[in-house]
Design an enzyme around this catalytic site. Structure first.
Site, short mmCIF file in Angstrom:
data_model
loop_
_atom_site.label_atom_id
_atom_site.label_comp_id
_atom_site.label_asym_id
_atom_site.label_seq_id
_atom_site.Cartn_x
_atom_site.Cartn_y
_atom_site.Cartn_z
CD GLU A 77 60.42 44.76 40.79
OE1 GLU A 77 60.33 44.70 42.01
OE2 GLU A 77 59.44 44.75 40.03
CB CYS A 120 58.90 52.35 45.93
SG CYS A 120 59.20 51.33 44.51
CG ASP A 146 61.15 41.71 44.00
OD1 ASP A 146 61.23 40.63 44.61
OD2 ASP A 146 60.07 42.21 43.65
CG HIS A 197 54.53 41.11 48.81
ND1 HIS A 197 55.38 40.26 48.17
CD2 HIS A 197 54.73 42.33 48.27
CE1 HIS A 197 56.05 40.94 47.25
NE2 HIS A 197 55.68 42.19 47.29
C1 PEP Z 1 60.26 46.01 45.48
O1 PEP Z 1 60.47 44.94 44.94
O2 PEP Z 1 61.13 46.68 46.05
C2 PEP Z 1 58.92 46.59 45.47
C3 PEP Z 1 58.71 47.80 45.90
O3 PEP Z 1 57.92 45.82 45.02
P1 PEP Z 1 57.27 44.60 45.84
O4 PEP Z 1 57.75 44.69 47.26
O5 PEP Z 1 55.81 44.77 45.70
O6 PEP Z 1 57.79 43.40 45.13
MG MG Z 2 59.11 43.99 43.59
#
Ligand code: PEP
Ligand code: MG
Length: 780
Positions: A635, A706, A659, A393
């Protein structure tokens, strides 16, 4: 030897052993250093370490002082053989005079041990499992006294954990080497697709290497973020209020004293009173009048508490280091340790932002999302981390800020000093420390090329995202901090596909109330003037913790109490956030997104909280958007299988591949050891993505991908071919994706996807996509 003397012998030896470990670079060197030292201290001609090899069920001689060196690695025995085998088989001390006459004696001619007439072997344990034996032998027939046996037992106890750790580190190192080889291969392919610029060929070797997380070329001084000591980044803060700083210091001192008492007790319980004694010394320093006076004086003269600490601790360390007496010299390390703990308690306080005074390249061993949240982004030109993965992250935040970043740069921290100058080439994955003028000159040219390239990409910023043959694609931004809004707009994002609401709260001292949240969301919504903003509810846990809402310690945080699970278990916090989102919905088209959904029950539970939130707002007479679209993130693999049923209850889907890939392939997105298993182009991932594209089209529900994978052209080509038409990505990738789209036609993309789906391994999929990419002709 008296008992006290034997303990002393043990303890001094143990202190030496810790020093030796610091000087050892791998398991063999560590063992070698240990046997030399123990033989010297125990005044024996021989000291050897045998380690147990689980697979073969044998003991192997791994290090010796006194036996023939040629025997190392060669002499092995089963546990049922020899006196060493006896020690491990019966899990006991074996002390024997004239070992040759013992029935279990076994002679290994490689060792030349016939010269020795006494034998003392003590097993080493990892908790309760025997892992090896330490043996001492003497030429003189000698019957070992109880105090000598006890001294060697103490040493055996201590070196057991050293051996366990050294073994672990060795295996980690080997695995890292393996995966970084793989990563380099991968990176080469990726980079040749992603960037046109390459590092000047003949200079590549001189650089440190890493994995590109966000491309670009920058140069400047380093900001060393030493999470252990943290002093390197503490700069003098201006206009601090001495009373507040003194108070801050007192608070930190108190916390540190309590922690130190706790440490002392813990070590006394687990090791010995003698080992714990060092913390008593620490406590004395923490109470020392001279030390405290100096700290206070620095603060009263206008410095911040962290700066005062850095200065005073630094001075103490220097003084200790100059001491003649070896014992006192070693106290420098204690001073550093105390300073580190005090500093952690000082900066761990609310609202702490690490101020960086000038622009530079952030160098860290590991960067946590909370570090990114607490840092001064304006001053960060580039990011280099030793650890960390592309999808962690913290790196995701760096990407959305458009900061060139290189992760997995081994040894970066050790090789860089504050006064160095750096060139970070996050196109080819190289980091240069104090490069010679020739390289500086070449990079100046390259930086110019890069900014020309950025300039070129700017042309695409305001153009619609369309393929060469006119298919319209929607490109939205992933955002976290409010500063991302501006970056997203500047890069031509069509609104926000994913607003990670946990990020702005990481730098705060407490959970913001409804109005605070509403103001923040409103700012974002208004920033996009009529374009949709998808706000995701809190997704903490995993690698994201709020300082004031830390999740409990879990063995498997990513599989544990995270995300919507935390929200549903904290209905007040959850409802408050939803109310703020509904209120922000009055200022533009807001969508509400729930993360980590695995089935219908959770969606229904979330909807219930939405209904309660509406009810509350209605009751309070507060205006809110009563019917905003509600969606879920896909996810968790279970959600993929429930997609049809979920489609009946939600308005849209967000495909969270970061995820989804980790859960599908059981490969932690942040763990370099399993990097090669974390593969968005795994055939199983492709099938899942294709299924999701089909189900959502069939049910007429929006699907926005995303995850980070979309910002790689190779993946993007495939996703377009599968029929996905809406994406959300770090905003700086949008112009280059638009440029890429203009070279891509649907026929090519569909063919590549169709063929990729027939393949059964990701290497073949990559080759296929690579070829398809190479054939794309630039549009005029
Ligand atoms: C993901 O898991 O792809 C996502 C967009 O959320 P994050 O990266 O915040 O877990
Ligand atoms: Mg995620």
């Amino acid at each position: 030897m008296s008992r006290r003397a034997s303990e002393q012998l043990g303890i001094t030896t143990l202190e030496d052993i810790s020093t030796l470990i610091l000087q050892s670079h791998d398991l063999d060197e560590t063992l070698d250093n240990i046997v030399t030292l123990v033989a010297k201290r125990m005044r024996t001609e021989v000291c050897s370490i045998y380690l147990f090899e689980e697979e073969e069920q044998t003991l192997r001689l791994r290090a010796t002082r006194g036996l023939s060196r040629r025997a190392v690695g060669r002499v092995t025995m089963r546990t049922g053989e020899g006196l060493t085998g006896l020690a491990i088989e019966e899990r006991r001390v074996v002390a024997i005079q004239e070992p040759q006459s013992h029935p279990r004696y076994r002679y290994f001619k490689e060792t030349g041990e016939e010269r020795f007439h006494s034998f003392l072997g003590i097993p080493l344990f990892d908790r309760k499992t025997p892992i090896g034996v330490i043996v001492i032998q003497t030429k003189e027939p000698r019957s070992f006294r109880p105090d000598e046996i006890s001294a060697l037992s103490t040493i055996a106890f201590q070196i057991s954990s050293i051996v366990v750790n050294a073994r672990l580190l060795d295996s980690i190192r080997l695995k890292e080497e393996e995966s970084s080889r793989f990563a380099r291969e991968l990176e080469k392919t990726r980079q040749s697709m992603l960037s046109r610029e390459a590092a000047p060929a003949e200079t590549r070797e001189a650089a440190l290497r890493g994995t590109v997380a966000y491309p670009g070329v920058v140069s400047g001084p380093p900001h060393l973020l030493d999470e252990q000591l943290g002093f390197a980044d503490i700069l003098d803060e201006e206009a601090v209020r001495p009373e507040e700083e003194l108070q801050r210091l007192e608070g930190a001192l108190e916390k540190t004293r309590i922690q130190t008492l706790f440490l002392e007790k813990r070590v006394a319980e687990r090791l010995s009173q003698e080992d714990a004694a060092i913390f008593h010394t620490h406590l004395m320093i923490l109470e020392d009048r001279g030390f405290l006076e100096r700290l206070r004086r620095e603060i009263e003269s206008g410095h911040s508490a962290p700066y005062a600490l850095k200065k005073v601790v630094g001075e103490y360390i220097e003084v200790f280091q100059r001491m003649e007496d070896a014992y006192l010299r070693e106290r420098a390390a204690d001073m550093e340790d105390i300073g580190r703990r005090l500093l952690a308690n000082l900066v761990g306080q609310e609202n702490h932002i690490l101020h960086l005074r000038y622009p530079g390249i952030l160098v860290a061993r590991e960067l946590l999302p909370s570090d990114m949240a607490a840092l001064d982004h304006e001053q960060i030109l580039g990011i280099v981390t030793e650890a960390g993965e592309r999808n962690s992250h913290a790196v995701i935040m760096a990407k959305s800020l458009g900061i060139p970043a290189l992760v997995g740069v081994k040894g970066a921290f050790k090789s860089i000093a504050p006064e160095d100058s750096l060139i970070l080439d996050a196109n080819s994955g190289s980091l240069y420390v104090n490069p010679p003028p020739r390289i500086v000159e070449e990079y100046r040219r390259l930086e110019e090329d890069c900014s020309r390239e950025l300039h070129r990409l700017e042309e695409f910023r305001d153009l619609p995202a369309v393929t060469r043959d006119g298919e319209r694609i929607v490109l939205r931004a992933n955002i976290g901090l409010v500063s991302d809004v501006d970056i997203a707009r500047r890069n031509g994002a069509e609104g926000v596909g994913l607003y990670r609401t946990e990020f702005p709260y990481m730098a705060r001292g407490q959970f913001p109330d409804r109005d605070d949240q509403y103001q923040l969301y409103r700012k974002v919504v208004e920033g996009f003037a009529g374009q949709p903003v998808t706000i995701r509810t809190l997704d903490i846990g995993g690698d994201k913790a709020l300082p004031y809402f830390s999740p409990p310690k879990e063995d498997n945080p990513f599989m544990g109490w995270r995300s919507v699970r935390v929200s549903l278990d904290n209905p007040d916090i959850f409802r408050t956030q939803i109310e703020a989102i509904l209120m922000a919905g009055m200022h533009g088209p807001v969508k509400l997104l729930f993360p980590m959904i695995s089935g219908l029950d959770e969606v229904r539970a979330c909807r219930k909280v939405v209904a309660e939130a509406c009810e509350n707002l209605r009751r309070d007479g507060i205006p809110f958007a009563g019917s905003i679209p509600v969606g879920v993130m896909i996810e968790v693999p279970a959600a993929v299988h429930m997609a049809e049923q979920l489609a009946a209850e939600v308005d849209f889907f967000a495909l969270g591949t970061n995820d989804l890939v980790q859960y599908l392939l059981a490969a932690d997105r942040n763990n370099p050891l399993v990097k090669k298993y974390y593969d968005p182009l795994h055939p199983a991932v492709l099938r899942v993505l294709q299924d999701m594209a089909k189900v959502t089209t069939l049910h007429g529900k929006g699907l926005c991908l995303c995850g980070e994978m979309a910002s790689d052209p190779m993946n993007f080509l495939l996703l377009i071919g599968m029929g996905i038409r809406e994406f959300s990505m770090p905003a700086p990738f949008i112009p280059r994706t638009k440029a890429f789209l203009r070279n891509l036609d649907l026929k090519t993309a569909r063919k590549a996807a169709r063929e990729a789906l027939l393949l059964t391994d990701s290497a073949a999929i990559r080759t296929l996509l690579g070829k398809a990419l190479a054939k794309l002709e630039p549009a005029n």
